[in-house]
Design a protein around this motif. Structure first.
Motif, PDB file in Angstrom:
ATOM      1  N   LYS A  13       0.811  -1.214   0.000  1.00  0.00           N
ATOM      2  CA  LYS A  13       0.000   0.000   0.000  1.00  0.00           C
ATOM      3  C   LYS A  13       0.848   1.269   0.000  1.00  0.00           C
ATOM      4  O   LYS A  13       0.310   2.373  -0.031  1.00  0.00           O
ATOM      5  CB  LYS A  13      -0.924   0.001   1.217  1.00  0.00           C
ATOM      6  N   GLY A  14       2.164   1.116   0.086  1.00  0.00           N
ATOM      7  CA  GLY A  14       3.045   2.272   0.046  1.00  0.00           C
ATOM      8  C   GLY A  14       3.200   2.966   1.385  1.00  0.00           C
ATOM      9  O   GLY A  14       3.681   4.089   1.449  1.00  0.00           O
ATOM     10  N   LEU A  15       2.822   2.298   2.460  1.00  0.00           N
ATOM     11  CA  LEU A  15       2.929   2.904   3.781  1.00  0.00           C
ATOM     12  C   LEU A  15       4.355   2.819   4.326  1.00  0.00           C
ATOM     13  O   LEU A  15       4.762   3.656   5.116  1.00  0.00           O
ATOM     14  CB  LEU A  15       1.958   2.232   4.751  1.00  0.00           C
ATOM     15  N   ILE A  16       5.072   1.771   3.927  1.00  0.00           N
ATOM     16  CA  ILE A  16       6.492   1.661   4.251  1.00  0.00           C
ATOM     17  C   ILE A  16       7.220   1.278   2.971  1.00  0.00           C
ATOM     18  O   ILE A  16       6.621   0.751   2.028  1.00  0.00           O
ATOM     19  CB  ILE A  16       6.771   0.619   5.361  1.00  0.00           C
ATOM     20  N   HIS A  17       8.503   1.531   2.921  1.00  0.00           N
ATOM     21  CA  HIS A  17       9.300   1.219   1.732  1.00  0.00           C
ATOM     22  C   HIS A  17       9.508  -0.285   1.637  1.00  0.00           C
ATOM     23  O   HIS A  17       9.554  -0.980   2.655  1.00  0.00           O
ATOM     24  CB  HIS A  17      10.645   1.945   1.830  1.00  0.00           C
ATOM     25  N   LYS A  18       9.642  -0.788   0.414  1.00  0.00           N
ATOM     26  CA  LYS A  18       9.783  -2.236   0.227  1.00  0.00           C
ATOM     27  C   LYS A  18      11.071  -2.757   0.852  1.00  0.00           C
ATOM     28  O   LYS A  18      11.115  -3.887   1.343  1.00  0.00           O
ATOM     29  CB  LYS A  18       9.728  -2.610  -1.251  1.00  0.00           C
ATOM     30  N   ASN A  19      12.125  -1.950   0.879  1.00  0.00           N
ATOM     31  CA  ASN A  19      13.370  -2.394   1.505  1.00  0.00           C
ATOM     32  C   ASN A  19      13.227  -2.469   3.020  1.00  0.00           C
ATOM     33  O   ASN A  19      13.807  -3.346   3.663  1.00  0.00           O
ATOM     34  CB  ASN A  19      14.528  -1.461   1.140  1.00  0.00           C
ATOM     35  N   LYS A  20      12.463  -1.563   3.596  1.00  0.00           N
ATOM     36  CA  LYS A  20      12.200  -1.630   5.042  1.00  0.00           C
ATOM     37  C   LYS A  20      11.404  -2.889   5.360  1.00  0.00           C
ATOM     38  O   LYS A  20      11.658  -3.556   6.365  1.00  0.00           O
ATOM     39  CB  LYS A  20      11.450  -0.400   5.542  1.00  0.00           C
ATOM     40  N   ALA A  21      10.453  -3.220   4.499  1.00  0.00           N
ATOM     41  CA  ALA A  21       9.663  -4.432   4.702  1.00  0.00           C
ATOM     42  C   ALA A  21      10.564  -5.665   4.663  1.00  0.00           C
ATOM     43  O   ALA A  21      10.454  -6.549   5.518  1.00  0.00           O
ATOM     44  CB  ALA A  21       8.569  -4.529   3.643  1.00  0.00           C
ATOM     45  N   ALA A  22      11.454  -5.718   3.693  1.00  0.00           N
ATOM     46  CA  ALA A  22      12.362  -6.858   3.581  1.00  0.00           C
ATOM     47  C   ALA A  22      13.288  -6.933   4.792  1.00  0.00           C
ATOM     48  O   ALA A  22      13.541  -8.019   5.325  1.00  0.00           O
ATOM     49  CB  ALA A  22      13.179  -6.746   2.295  1.00  0.00           C
ATOM     50  N   ARG A  23      13.776  -5.792   5.221  1.00  0.00           N
ATOM     51  CA  ARG A  23      14.682  -5.750   6.380  1.00  0.00           C
ATOM     52  C   ARG A  23      13.957  -6.216   7.648  1.00  0.00           C
ATOM     53  O   ARG A  23      14.493  -7.025   8.415  1.00  0.00           O
ATOM     54  CB  ARG A  23      15.210  -4.329   6.563  1.00  0.00           C
ATOM     55  N   ASP A  24      12.739  -5.736   7.844  1.00  0.00           N
ATOM     56  CA  ASP A  24      11.974  -6.129   9.030  1.00  0.00           C
ATOM     57  C   ASP A  24      11.670  -7.626   9.026  1.00  0.00           C
ATOM     58  O   ASP A  24      11.806  -8.304  10.050  1.00  0.00           O
ATOM     59  CB  ASP A  24      10.670  -5.344   9.112  1.00  0.00           C
TER      60      ASP A  24
END
Length: 83
Positions: free
Chosen positions: A63-74
């Motif tokens: 949904k664009g609420l967080i960056h895709k790289n942040k999602a992968a890192r988390d």
């Protein structure tokens, strides 16, 4: 203050969208906290909580609420805790 009807409508729309986005990010953070608490205590179904947290993270990234790289890192950091 907004003078045109379209600007007034945009203010209303922005308020509702912001509330929705805030709720979604809050739900994601809550899922992560529940997973971390289960890992620390050793109680609960850790794999199931990981799946739920990963799903919330992916949804927020889509949904664009967080960056895709942040999602992968988390997700990577949470996956380390499962092992």
């Amino acid at each position: 203050m907004a003078n045109t009807p379209s600007a007034i409508k945009r203010i209303r729309q922005t308020k509702s969208v912001t509330a929705r986005n805030t709720a979604h990010v809050s739900g994601m953070r809550t899922a992560i906290k529940r997973f971390r608490a289960a890992v620390e205590s050793g109680e609960g179904n850790v794999e199931e909580l990981f799946k739920l947290a990963a799903k919330e993270i992916d949804s927020a990234a889509t949904k664009g609420l967080i960056h895709k790289n942040k999602a992968a890192r988390d997700k990577s950091r949470l996956a380390k805790l499962v092992k």
